[in-house]
Design a protein around this motif. Structure first.
Motif, PDB file in Angstrom:
ATOM      1  N   ALA A 120       1.105  -1.572   0.128  1.00  0.00           N
ATOM      2  CA  ALA A 120       0.096  -0.098   0.543  1.00  0.00           C
ATOM      3  C   ALA A 120       0.599   1.090   0.161  1.00  0.00           C
ATOM      4  O   ALA A 120       1.200   1.311   0.683  1.00  0.00           O
ATOM      5  N   PHE A 151      -8.307   1.284   9.299  1.00  0.00           N
ATOM      6  CA  PHE A 151      -8.466  -0.260   9.157  1.00  0.00           C
ATOM      7  C   PHE A 151      -9.686  -1.365   9.060  1.00  0.00           C
ATOM      8  O   PHE A 151      -9.951  -2.188   8.246  1.00  0.00           O
ATOM      9  N   GLY A 154     -11.074  -0.620   5.436  1.00  0.00           N
ATOM     10  CA  GLY A 154     -10.715  -1.667   4.461  1.00  0.00           C
ATOM     11  C   GLY A 154     -12.050  -3.393   3.689  1.00  0.00           C
ATOM     12  O   GLY A 154     -12.552  -3.752   5.294  1.00  0.00           O
TER      13      GLY A 154
ATOM     14  N   SER B  29      -4.682  -5.590   5.658  1.00  0.00           N
ATOM     15  CA  SER B  29      -5.339  -4.141   6.244  1.00  0.00           C
ATOM     16  C   SER B  29      -4.923  -2.759   5.631  1.00  0.00           C
ATOM     17  O   SER B  29      -6.200  -2.951   5.506  1.00  0.00           O
ATOM     18  N   PRO B  30      -3.447  -2.763   5.872  1.00  0.00           N
ATOM     19  CA  PRO B  30      -3.679  -1.907   4.742  1.00  0.00           C
ATOM     20  C   PRO B  30      -3.856  -1.690   3.371  1.00  0.00           C
ATOM     21  O   PRO B  30      -3.971  -0.106   3.571  1.00  0.00           O
ATOM     22  N   ARG B  31      -3.558  -2.554   2.627  1.00  0.00           N
ATOM     23  CA  ARG B  31      -2.976  -2.463   1.518  1.00  0.00           C
ATOM     24  C   ARG B  31      -5.429  -2.267   1.394  1.00  0.00           C
ATOM     25  O   ARG B  31      -5.742  -1.865   0.252  1.00  0.00           O
ATOM     26  N   ALA B  32      -6.320  -3.012   1.830  1.00  0.00           N
ATOM     27  CA  ALA B  32      -7.618  -2.925   1.836  1.00  0.00           C
ATOM     28  C   ALA B  32      -8.364  -1.426   2.282  1.00  0.00           C
ATOM     29  O   ALA B  32      -9.235  -1.436   1.466  1.00  0.00           O
ATOM     30  N   TRP B  33      -7.723  -0.715   3.053  1.00  0.00           N
ATOM     31  CA  TRP B  33      -7.799   0.760   3.508  1.00  0.00           C
ATOM     32  C   TRP B  33      -7.431   1.506   2.324  1.00  0.00           C
ATOM     33  O   TRP B  33      -8.512   2.293   1.748  1.00  0.00           O
ATOM     34  N   PHE B  34      -6.110   1.458   1.650  1.00  0.00           N
ATOM     35  CA  PHE B  34      -6.259   1.788   0.199  1.00  0.00           C
ATOM     36  C   PHE B  34      -6.429   1.781  -0.385  1.00  0.00           C
ATOM     37  O   PHE B  34      -7.522   2.747  -0.708  1.00  0.00           O
ATOM     38  N   ARG B  36      -9.606   0.999  -0.512  1.00  0.00           N
ATOM     39  CA  ARG B  36     -10.909   1.288  -0.740  1.00  0.00           C
ATOM     40  C   ARG B  36     -11.521   3.052  -0.009  1.00  0.00           C
ATOM     41  O   ARG B  36     -12.466   3.537  -1.205  1.00  0.00           O
ATOM     42  N   THR B  54      -0.291   8.910  -3.963  1.00  0.00           N
ATOM     43  CA  THR B  54      -1.230   9.247  -2.653  1.00  0.00           C
ATOM     44  C   THR B  54      -2.059  10.757  -2.772  1.00  0.00           C
ATOM     45  O   THR B  54      -2.394  10.852  -2.082  1.00  0.00           O
ATOM     46  N   VAL B  72      -1.730   6.666   5.480  1.00  0.00           N
ATOM     47  CA  VAL B  72      -2.156   5.997   6.024  1.00  0.00           C
ATOM     48  C   VAL B  72      -3.113   6.668   6.534  1.00  0.00           C
ATOM     49  O   VAL B  72      -4.138   6.816   5.555  1.00  0.00           O
TER      50      VAL B  72
END
Lengths: 156, 388
Positions: A120, A151, A154, B29-34, B36, B54, B72
């Motif tokens: 990310a 978090f 997501g 989680s970080p990837r999923a958040w970004f 979304r 970003t 983040v």
């Protein structure tokens, strides 16, 4: 049953005196001494305030629709999880709130099975400086936001 | 995921929670958040900048621009379209739980001070904390972050120091160099010995701390200049490292006369002549300029068509202009063609600057006190020292 004792063998109070500290500092120190963060579940469940914090986190997770209850497929292992307890302090040292957060034990996940890609991007400092210069140069106003429980938003 | 400890243990033993949303601690989680977040931003009509993923940009019909930068869960919003900004914060609040912190004051450990002159970014609090941690609060300050005559090698004869402590200290110094180009070279030097720190390396790192003690309030000032012209200074030392004889590149770029990006980095190949190292530095400087240009284009900000690149090595400049197959430069062909191509399109012009005026000097070698101070002031660094 085995109980771990949290009481120190040689308490510091035997050797230290708090007499010369300022009242606010004393208040901070006593709050440090009287409130401990639980390390085990049974410890937390025995305390009303931690139970409340857990219920609050639970409610947030349920409201968010974090999971469905399903049956475990044969041969699969679930990712384990645990509770982490923290006390949030205000700037003056008094207690702001008790916080319980459910975390997954991500280190038990296996690459390719439980997760695929994890990269990310985060903003580079260079970029931040460019934006700041532009804001200074053109007189733009700069606003800052903070996302709570980022978090949990997501989707996986 | 397994059932929650303390909740719902009464249900059947093989029941589990199938996660639909991410949790803290999960690898994805970080990837999923970004992912979304990006989706939400796209649905609001924002475009992801190609220069940086970003950065989200939206041009409104009234020719205004709104931009959003995300780190983040920290978000900065700016632009000249206040309506759009209000709308954006409403939309964000609808999609996520948002805490509005108002005017940008503190971001990732960097203070942001607004004044009539412009925006000033020091890391004073970070430095005070660092001094406390290293126990250098009462030390005697020094004028420069590094001794000009110091050459650091592996120092096998010296006693080893606590590796973890050294790495933590240098890591903090690296973070500090985000607002302090004056320590960038010294930090890049001490960070080369992270794997096997010795007493002498620790001393060099502590000297940087000692230097910071004298100038805790120093930071970069972004002044209002009205233009967005790009300039870069590049320089390189020749075979400066006594470990492997590689050279160090230093470059700094100016946007509208204000220092925005800089770098001090050891080159990863050995060069055979000083022109060659300068040449590599030029190529790196050009890359940085091109990237800045992409961002400005994304934001539709007009800058001077010609971008200036200053270099103090005449032979490097002449090699750049003439692709004669010089016997000594045949092995750096890729860089040569790259630079030549950019020069031919008229994007960039290379200019000679005498050595003593090359601001990138501070990024590739230790300097004596006077020279050091003169460059620091030319870089647009200000000092607002207020004893904490």
């Amino acid at each position: 049953m085995y109980h771990q004792t949290t009481k120190p063998l040689y308490p510091l109070a035997n050797y230290l005196s708090f007499k010369h500290f300022s009242p606010t500092h004393k208040a901070f120190l006593t709050s440090l001494n009287t409130t401990t963060t639980p390390t085990t579940l049974s410890e937390a469940l025995g305390d009303k305030k931690w139970k409340q914090a857990m219920d609050a986190e639970m409610e947030a997770l349920e409201k968010n629709g974090t999971w469905d209850l399903v049956n475990l497929l044969n041969g699969k292992k679930p990712v384990r999880c645990k509770w982490v307890y923290t006390i949030k302090y205000k700037a003056d040292g008094s207690i702001e709130r008790y916080k319980a957060r459910l975390v997954a034990k991500g280190f038990t996940q296996i690459y390719g099975v439980d997760y695929m890609e994890t990269f990310a991007p985060v903003a580079k400092m260079n970029r931040v400086r460019v934006i700041l210069y532009l804001a200074a140069n053109y007189g733009w106003n700069l606003q800052q936001f903070d996302v709570k429980n980022a978090f949990l938003h997501g989707e996986i | 995921m397994e059932l929650l400890p303390g909740y719902g243990e009464k249900t059947a033993t093989n029941t589990i929670c199938k996660l639909k949303k991410a949790l803290y601690g999960l690898k994805q989680s970080p990837r999923a958040w970004f992912g979304r977040f990006t989706k939400v931003m796209m649905s609001l009509g924002f475009k992801q900048s190609q220069g940086d993923h970003t950065l989200f940009i939206k041009h409104s019909k009234s020719r205004g621009v709104t931009m959003l930068l995300v780190y983040v869960d920290d978000i900065i919003v700016t632009g000249d379209d206040e309506e759009e900004q209000k709308l954006l914060s409403q939309h964000l609040a609808k999609n996520f739980e948002i805490k509005t912190l108002g005017k940008l004051k503190y971001f990732l450990g960097i203070e942001v001070a607004h004044s009539k002159k412009g925006i000033f970014i020091p890391q004073q609090k970070y430095i005070t904390d660092l001094l406390k941690e290293t126990g250098k609060t009462t030390c005697k300050p020094v004028n420069t972050p590094i001794d000009p005559n110091l050459k650091l090698g592996n120092a096998k004869k010296y006693t080893a120091v606590d590796k973890e402590m050294y790495q933590r200290l240098v890591g903090k110094l690296i973070y500090l160099s985000h607002t302090r180009p004056d320590v960038a070279f010294a930090v890049s030097l001490v960070s080369q010995f992270m794997h096997q720190p010795k007493e002498i390396h620790l001393q060099a790192a502590l000297r940087i701390v000692q230097y910071l003690k004298g100038t805790p309030g120093r930071g970069i000032l972004f002044e209002r200049n009205g233009n967005a012209n790009l300039e870069a200074y590049t320089n390189a030392d020749y075979a400066g490292s006594i470990v492997d004889r590689r050279s160090t590149t230093g470059y700094c770029t100016f946007l509208g006369g204000n220092l925005v990006t800089w770098r001090s980095k050891k080159q990863h190949v050995v060069a055979r002549s000083s022109a060659e190292v300068e040449f590599r530095a030029m190529a790196q400087g050009i890359c940085e300029l091109l990237w800045l240009k992409i961002i400005l284009e994304d934001l539709r900000i007009k800058s001077d068509d010609l971008t200036r690149l200053y270099c103090d090595n005449k032979s490097a400049i002449s090699i750049a202009h003439n692709l004669v197959q010089h016997d000594r430069t045949k092995h750096i062909e890729v860089d040569r063609h790259f630079i030549k191509e950019k020069l031919d399109t008229g994007l960039i012009c290379t200019l000679y600057v005498p050595s003593q005026d090359n601001l990138a000097d501070i990024l590739m070698k230790g300097l004596n006190s006077n020279y050091f101070q003169s460059i620091v002031s030319k870089l647009g660094m200000e000092n607002t020292y207020s004893p904490a």
